[in-house]
Design a protein around this motif. Structure first.
Motif, mmCIF file in Angstrom:
data_model
loop_
_atom_site.group_PDB
_atom_site.id
_atom_site.type_symbol
_atom_site.label_atom_id
_atom_site.label_comp_id
_atom_site.label_asym_id
_atom_site.label_seq_id
_atom_site.Cartn_x
_atom_site.Cartn_y
_atom_site.Cartn_z
ATOM 1 N N TYR A 129 0.853 -1.184 0.000
ATOM 2 C CA TYR A 129 0.000 0.000 0.000
ATOM 3 C C TYR A 129 0.892 1.239 0.000
ATOM 4 C CZ TYR A 129 -4.184 -2.734 0.176
ATOM 5 O OH TYR A 129 -5.201 -3.588 -0.177
ATOM 6 N N LEU A 130 0.458 2.241 -0.732
ATOM 7 C CA LEU A 130 1.272 3.432 -0.947
ATOM 8 C C LEU A 130 0.594 4.665 -0.381
ATOM 9 C CD1 LEU A 130 2.176 2.699 -4.687
ATOM 10 C CD2 LEU A 130 3.598 2.250 -2.681
ATOM 11 N N GLY A 131 1.403 5.656 -0.100
ATOM 12 C CA GLY A 131 0.884 6.945 0.346
ATOM 13 C C GLY A 131 1.900 7.999 -0.044
ATOM 14 N N PHE A 132 1.863 9.147 0.619
ATOM 15 C CA PHE A 132 2.728 10.246 0.219
ATOM 16 C C PHE A 132 3.568 10.781 1.377
ATOM 17 C CE2 PHE A 132 -1.011 10.674 -2.679
ATOM 18 C CZ PHE A 132 -0.360 10.402 -3.870
ATOM 19 N N GLU A 133 4.763 11.199 1.025
ATOM 20 C CA GLU A 133 5.629 11.951 1.933
ATOM 21 C C GLU A 133 5.693 13.367 1.378
ATOM 22 O OE1 GLU A 133 9.732 10.588 1.844
ATOM 23 O OE2 GLU A 133 10.408 12.607 2.353
ATOM 24 N N LYS A 134 5.562 14.352 2.245
ATOM 25 C CA LYS A 134 5.603 15.742 1.784
ATOM 26 C C LYS A 134 7.050 16.193 1.556
ATOM 27 C CE LYS A 134 2.653 16.630 5.212
ATOM 28 N NZ LYS A 134 1.568 15.641 5.160
ATOM 29 N N LEU A 135 7.258 16.968 0.483
ATOM 30 C CA LEU A 135 8.559 17.605 0.251
ATOM 31 C C LEU A 135 8.525 19.079 0.631
ATOM 32 C CD1 LEU A 135 9.565 16.154 -3.252
ATOM 33 C CD2 LEU A 135 10.681 15.689 -1.054
ATOM 34 N N THR A 136 7.355 19.685 0.537
ATOM 35 C CA THR A 136 7.218 21.130 0.687
ATOM 36 C C THR A 136 6.848 21.475 2.124
ATOM 37 O OG1 THR A 136 6.347 21.125 -1.576
ATOM 38 C CG2 THR A 136 6.048 23.161 -0.293
ATOM 39 N N PHE A 137 7.590 22.413 2.705
ATOM 40 C CA PHE A 137 7.320 22.784 4.108
ATOM 41 C C PHE A 137 7.256 24.293 4.283
ATOM 42 C CE2 PHE A 137 8.804 18.433 4.459
ATOM 43 C CZ PHE A 137 7.862 17.903 5.323
ATOM 44 N N VAL A 138 6.150 24.844 3.911
ATOM 45 C CA VAL A 138 5.913 26.282 4.021
ATOM 46 C C VAL A 138 4.523 26.464 4.627
ATOM 47 C CG1 VAL A 138 5.565 28.419 2.705
ATOM 48 C CG2 VAL A 138 7.407 26.844 2.053
ATOM 49 N N PRO A 139 4.376 27.360 5.599
ATOM 50 C CA PRO A 139 3.070 27.504 6.266
ATOM 51 C C PRO A 139 1.918 27.787 5.288
ATOM 52 C CG PRO A 139 4.749 28.727 7.462
ATOM 53 C CD PRO A 139 5.389 28.234 6.204
ATOM 54 N N ILE A 140 0.758 27.308 5.695
ATOM 55 C CA ILE A 140 -0.489 27.608 4.991
ATOM 56 C C ILE A 140 -1.196 28.663 5.822
ATOM 57 C CG2 ILE A 140 -2.749 26.623 4.416
ATOM 58 C CD1 ILE A 140 -1.132 23.927 3.959
ATOM 59 N N GLN A 141 -1.656 29.725 5.183
ATOM 60 C CA GLN A 141 -2.158 30.860 5.963
ATOM 61 C C GLN A 141 -3.421 30.511 6.760
ATOM 62 O OE1 GLN A 141 -3.609 34.472 4.012
ATOM 63 N NE2 GLN A 141 -2.184 35.681 5.259
ATOM 64 N N ALA A 142 -3.310 30.549 8.074
ATOM 65 C CA ALA A 142 -4.414 30.162 8.957
ATOM 66 C C ALA A 142 -5.597 31.110 8.836
ATOM 67 C CB ALA A 142 -3.934 30.121 10.405
ATOM 68 N N LYS A 143 -5.288 32.359 8.567
ATOM 69 C CA LYS A 143 -6.337 33.391 8.467
ATOM 70 C C LYS A 143 -7.412 33.033 7.434
ATOM 71 C CE LYS A 143 -4.711 37.656 7.802
ATOM 72 N NZ LYS A 143 -4.126 38.758 6.984
ATOM 73 N N LEU A 144 -6.983 32.270 6.420
ATOM 74 C CA LEU A 144 -7.913 31.958 5.335
ATOM 75 C C LEU A 144 -8.754 30.715 5.602
ATOM 76 C CD1 LEU A 144 -5.829 32.896 2.171
ATOM 77 C CD2 LEU A 144 -8.157 33.652 2.693
ATOM 78 N N ILE A 145 -8.518 30.079 6.736
ATOM 79 C CA ILE A 145 -9.233 28.825 7.014
ATOM 80 C C ILE A 145 -10.483 29.082 7.835
ATOM 81 C CG2 ILE A 145 -9.041 26.518 8.031
ATOM 82 C CD1 ILE A 145 -5.980 26.781 7.678
ATOM 83 N N ASP A 146 -11.599 28.576 7.378
ATOM 84 C CA ASP A 146 -12.831 28.576 8.169
ATOM 85 C C ASP A 146 -12.780 27.335 9.060
ATOM 86 O OD1 ASP A 146 -15.332 28.257 9.244
ATOM 87 O OD2 ASP A 146 -16.402 28.772 7.389
ATOM 88 N N LEU A 147 -12.358 27.553 10.309
ATOM 89 C CA LEU A 147 -12.098 26.422 11.196
ATOM 90 C C LEU A 147 -13.341 25.577 11.437
ATOM 91 C CD1 LEU A 147 -9.715 28.060 13.833
ATOM 92 C CD2 LEU A 147 -9.126 26.783 11.777
ATOM 93 N N SER A 148 -14.510 26.200 11.312
ATOM 94 C CA SER A 148 -15.734 25.450 11.606
ATOM 95 C C SER A 148 -15.984 24.352 10.575
ATOM 96 C CB SER A 148 -16.937 26.398 11.654
ATOM 97 O OG SER A 148 -17.251 26.834 10.344
ATOM 98 N N LEU A 149 -15.346 24.467 9.412
ATOM 99 C CA LEU A 149 -15.549 23.445 8.368
ATOM 100 C C LEU A 149 -14.630 22.242 8.533
ATOM 101 C CD1 LEU A 149 -15.891 25.635 5.128
ATOM 102 C CD2 LEU A 149 -17.702 24.348 6.275
ATOM 103 N N LEU A 150 -13.570 22.408 9.293
ATOM 104 C CA LEU A 150 -12.571 21.340 9.369
ATOM 105 C C LEU A 150 -13.000 20.216 10.300
ATOM 106 C CD1 LEU A 150 -9.000 22.950 9.512
ATOM 107 C CD2 LEU A 150 -10.383 22.330 7.533
ATOM 108 N N SER A 151 -12.721 19.001 9.894
ATOM 109 C CA SER A 151 -12.940 17.857 10.774
ATOM 110 C C SER A 151 -11.778 17.775 11.759
ATOM 111 C CB SER A 151 -13.005 16.568 9.960
ATOM 112 O OG SER A 151 -11.712 16.234 9.495
#
Lengths: 706, 706
Positions: free
Chosen positions: B644-666
């Motif tokens: 079984y396969l999956g992914f390893e991330k190469l990119t490590f740069v923050p994602i802007q929290a301000k743009l996230i509607d936290l109420s939608l996240l599981s």
């Protein structure tokens, strides 16, 4: 009740039976050719489709409790001897004869008189192909039937374990055992035109010739007087309140499609397509409310080829009103010849219409053009560069237009489906109550007895006609056999120690059901709960999917597997198949599968099953199946100007909470489950009372996240 | 800094550029043929791929700030006149000439001297095809370039808005405007063999002949002395510590594949394949560290066709050690003729190798067999039934074996990719700090200035060489233009009122990066937050996917769209493309797309981008892109015996929290985000200090579910 009835398995949407739903791929290819699976791409299911599943039982919905004796060698040898004797008759003259499982209409369930492969070989499994040469007899079947075939075949037969390493295909075997230039006979009615063509090309490599024996099926000649009569159960009119659209309107649409394609006629051979188009239902075969017939629709007339003894006065009136004439079932070929002689452009779905019909038409076309050539003075402009054919008959090979029309249900059909699903749910609730009582009372029930009892509850529901397939009643390890069919003499007991998988369905006057539930009457192991929960998460993910119009079903398939994949689990069958409205429990053209060949987009009004599963060999099987209707979803946006689609549930039966590992569920999955159960209570509680109502109440209470 | 450099767009994984990744489908088909899209299936993206994107800029990584003047009519007319004059030369004799965007190697980025279509038409967009007849001149381009083409084309040119209703394809147009039996000339180096064949067949319908003009590109003759010289930047050896496998080992594997396929030689023309195989890097074109060359590998020798002035002594030694001889770039055709004369079986990927090479080989084969026929007494057994060809040259048409070998990265390549991604992240962190400061100080920065500053930060990182494509710096509505390319004279200001989308990447000595972040410097609207959050949910779903071996990328595509689909949104480009290791930012054969044609399974070691997006026309664009490596996942089960396969991330740069509607996240999505940010801090903080480190700290703090 005939002994042939008890050795058949149910083709749910497994790899083996998917060729059924993708019938526009050649149905018989897996038998005749080496499996051309793409290991790099398709090894999600290393088990390639081996055989087209063709099920049948007696007409009674009751599972047989009779036992079959192993055929004696002498009986089997006598049949083979008689068959081979026919090979050298002047009108025959063949070196080998192929006997497939099919009837002339590519039916999933077939009448007993057409079970020629079972008769000649003694092997009664649903899937198999027999090939008899002058000195050899071989039978191909797939892994589900190896044991059964070993028991049933006499020593005169070679068992070909299809799909096993080194086992040749029928074509390879024929090319190996026959001297070059051999003549291989078939009954051309029993092969789709596509399949016959593939067979022809395959054996041509060794210069063998494929010989169409139109006049008589050789097995029927051997069978002779003991062969059952073709079924002639009366036909009934499928009420307009269930059908929704009258025959005249359906014919109008069809004729408009014919005109658009440049066709002047179409030959329809799929029994469910004929039943749907004519708003008729029959009972010639078990599980499918259809009747044996062909239909030819022309621009200005239509002819139904059928045994007229099935046609009551009411049906006669119904047909007359729609402008449909009756013809004897056996006169189909001469009518097809007539079409060619008239210069008709005939739409033929060569993936379903049999080789006898297609070849007869083509030969008649050839004679037409030869006769033109012999009249050299007649100046006929046969081809007009701008408009295509301007004269002369031609075959237009396209997928049947009825298939898609039938798959997209109208409001009345959906209403019937919704309604019968609630009555079906009531029967299931009563059944589960009864089951739990028996378990509590420590009554030892076999898988077959349990299935029989379920049928009893269903039979008590208004409008019930038949089971929609042979119930899969699998306790413990038997649940892991995807096509399991319990046998009275060998089946397991259902108890409180094992998981119990029950996949069943009903044919009602207003609709068709298909539901699977998996339950444990005692204490499930944590492994079972984890697997069940992940199957449930897949079920929920597909149920909740929203997707743009024009999305083929396979795009959604991964949603149903994702949760299993996370722990390295999967299942080797598709996730969903189409279902007819008071018709076949399996229908195309849509599907939801990891096979990427079926590009049919899901459309509003289509019905699909949602049945992810997990099967642990020799241990247990899990499947959770509801039927869904594709519906438009009111999304706040419509990106790309297209509509967005989702699903409406048809099935309302509790999912056993005991089997759910609540810690794995997300909040959204919790909500889904509680919402589902509250709707189950709301919809089904009015139909049950007493302890069934109490049971339903107890089993639809909201779960609380810990 | 040449004016041609500033009108090119970046081909990210959009419908238009996907043909690039699926280069095994004919690249040029969309230009020459009516779009054969299947509206029922593919209208997820109603915009069919129109044109193959061919980008180029000057060699400097700096975006040009020079402006181009509209070509004058007289200039354009003079060029057309000179071109048409050549039509009637005795060695030419044609009625029309097609000038595509391509170089001879199907490169994504091309050198200036090969920008013939831009030179002759004045239209400098990356995608377009010019067709000149004796009295007409027409240019096809797609919707991205309609405005630009209108501005740049003189009145002598007809603008063909490809994909618009009623606009003919080049083939349809040629078949319409030329008198039957016309001669259509092409430079056969500029068409893949596949594309030339399609063109030939398309125009044959009106009896036009496709004429291969090998000797001279007619546009080059017109261009004459003002044509830039072909690039001859020095080549360098790609250090073994980055390449991981030496050339001898790579050649050994290749030769073993050649032997398995029955080939004795292969012609390789893709520049990244040559660079990868030989562990060499060049700088002949912007963004891709490759050099113009062909390579022929035979069983016992290998020849590199290249301008030797690029080859230093060190490179010469490197090549000599690997047994590679040098030949002049221009001698490729005579060498190919030689292969045929020697009776070689030559592996040719006709989807990438140009028509000049393939046709030359085939013609030489014909001559070989003709010469045999003229010696009737010689008895040559040409074909052996059991073993295939036993003598005589033949072309073996298969997908290049280098493509897959190159896509599956080894440990050293992955190490380099991981390392350069952290340095790239450090540059981005410094850039974002600087950006926020400018915004705070109310400095008005244009999209181009912002991109230039980002380049400054990247340039300061060790091992930085170039951008890996032209930065897409899109503020507000410009962010909604998927291939947006900011122009100094017309671009927008980046401010705190609009969303800002920044898609950029770097070429480093040890790897290649490609990252998109979308940010808001002020207060995002709730609509923007909802859309951003759903794009993020898609990004997370793909990032977290686990799937069985042998799964093609498209199976995962729906995971990235599911959250958008729920509210009726979608995006019109694929979700992921392959990325080279210190090579092309776009490579095949794998991809993650809603197009179902690419059956290449994802394999351990492959790199893919994960870049779902959402684009609201005339308003804003959102894309969140990380690069991922396919890795094995340790699952507790291995159902079906596969990994079984999956992914390893190469990119490590923050994602802007301000743009996230936290109420939608599981809860699981919350965990993903917090885990990602904690790893960003852990990996990137050692590389930054001062306010960059402070910014990184602030932007990687765990979010708390309300």
């Amino acid at each position: 009740m005939h002994s042939l009835s008890s050795q058949v398995a149910r083709p749910l949407c497994s790899p083996s039976s998917h060729s059924r739903y993708f019938r526009f791929l050649s149905l018989s290819l897996p038998i005749f050719h080496s499996s051309k699976s793409h290991p790099k791409i398709f090894t999600i299911s290393p088990k390639a489709p081996l055989l087209t599943v063709r099920n049948c039982t007696s007409i009674s919905a009751k599972p047989s409790s009779e036992l079959r004796n192993k055929r004696s060698n002498s009986d089997s040898d006598e049949k083979l001897r008689a068959l081979r004797e026919l090979f050298s008759k002047p009108s025959v003259g063949i070196d080998a004869y192929i006997i497939p499982s099919q009837d002339a209409h590519q039916s999933e369930f077939i009448a007993e008189c057409y079970m020629r492969r079972a008769y000649i070989s003694g092997f009664t499994g649903s899937a198999g192909t027999a090939v008899v040469t002058k000195d050899k007899a071989a039978l191909w079947t797939d892994g589900r039937y190896f044991l059964q075939a070993e028991k049933q075949l006499s020593s005169s037969w070679i068992l070909m374990r299809a799909g096993s390493l080194g086992v040749p295909t029928t074509i390879e075997w024929l090319n190996d055992v026959l001297a070059p230039g051999g003549r291989v006979g078939i009954d051309p009615f029993l092969f789709s035109s596509d399949a016959a063509e593939e067979l022809k090309q395959g054996i041509a490599k060794k210069n063998h010739e494929l010989v169409f024996l139109y006049d008589k099926n050789l097995v029927d000649e051997v069978w002779n007087k003991s062969r059952p009569k073709p079924p002639n159960k009366p036909i009934r009119v499928h009420d307009l309140k269930y059908a929704g659209v009258d025959v005249a309107s359906k014919l109008l649409s069809l004729r408009s499609e014919l005109a658009d394609s440049g066709s002047s006629a179409i030959v329809i051979s799929m029994l469910d397509e004929i039943a749907w188009l004519l708003n008729l239902r029959g009972s010639d075969v078990p599980h499918s409310p259809v009747m044996y017939a062909y239909l030819i629709v022309e621009t200005d007339k239509a002819k139904l080829f059928i045994d007229t003894s099935k046609v009551s006065a009411e049906v006669m009136d119904h047909l007359k009103n729609a402008g449909i004439e009756l013809r004897p079932y056996d006169s189909i070929l001469s009518e097809v010849e007539g079409l060619a002689a008239q210069g008709a452009n005939v739409w033929l779905d060569i993936s379903s219409v049999n080789a006898a019909v297609v070849k007869t038409f083509n030969s008649a076309c050839e004679r037409y053009y030869q006769s033109l050539e012999s009249k050299p003075k007649r100046k006929t402009k046969m081809y007009d560069d701008s408009n295509g054919w301007s004269g002369g008959p031609t075959g237009i090979y396209r997928v049947s237009p009825i298939s898609l029309a039938k798959a997209v249900k109208n409001d009345s059909e959906l209403e019937g489906m919704r309604s019968c699903h609630l009555r079906d749910a009531a029967a299931l609730v009563q059944f589960w109550v009864w089951m739990e009582e028996q378990i509590k009372k420590n009554v030892k029930l076999t898988e077959v007895e349990v299935a029989d009892k379920l049928l009893e509850f269903r039979s008590a529901q208004p409008g019930f006609l038949d089971t929609s397939f042979d119930t899969i009643s699998g306790s413990g390890a038997n649940g892991a056999i995807i096509h399991y069919r319990a046998e009275p003499d060998s089946c397991s007991v259902v108890d409180d120690k094992k998981l119990f998988l029950l996949d069943s369905g009903g044919q009602y006057v207003d609709g068709t059901t298909d539901i699977t539930r998996t339950v444990h009457f005692g204490e499930p192991a944590s492994r079972q709960k984890e697997c069940f929960t992940r199957v449930l998460q897949g079920h929920i993910a597909l149920d909740q999917a929203v997707f743009p119009e024009n999305t083929p079903g396979f795009v959604l398939d991964a949603f149903a597997r994702s949760s299993l994949w996370k722990i390295g689990l999967d299942y080797r069958h598709g996730t969903g198949h189409g279902v007819g409205a008071a018709l076949n429990v399996h229908e195309g053209p849509q599907g939801i599968s990891f096979r990427f060949g079926n590009m049919t987009p899901l459309q509003k009004g289509m019905i699909v099953s949602n049945e992810p599963g997990y099967y642990e060999d020799h241990a247990f099987g899990i499947r959770i199946e509801n039927l869904l209707v594709v519906k438009e979803v009111e999304t706040p946006n419509r990106f790309g100007g297209v509509g967005y689609l989702g699903f409406e549930k048809l099935t309302f039966v509790p999912i056993q909470a005991k089997l759910i590992d609540l810690s794995l569920l997300s909040a959204a999955e919790f909500d889904w489950l509680n919402d589902y159960h509250s709707r189950v209570w709301e919809k089904v509680s009015p139909l049950v009372d007493g302890c069934a109502r109490e049971w339903l109440w107890n089993n639809t209470r909201p779960l609380v996240k810990l």
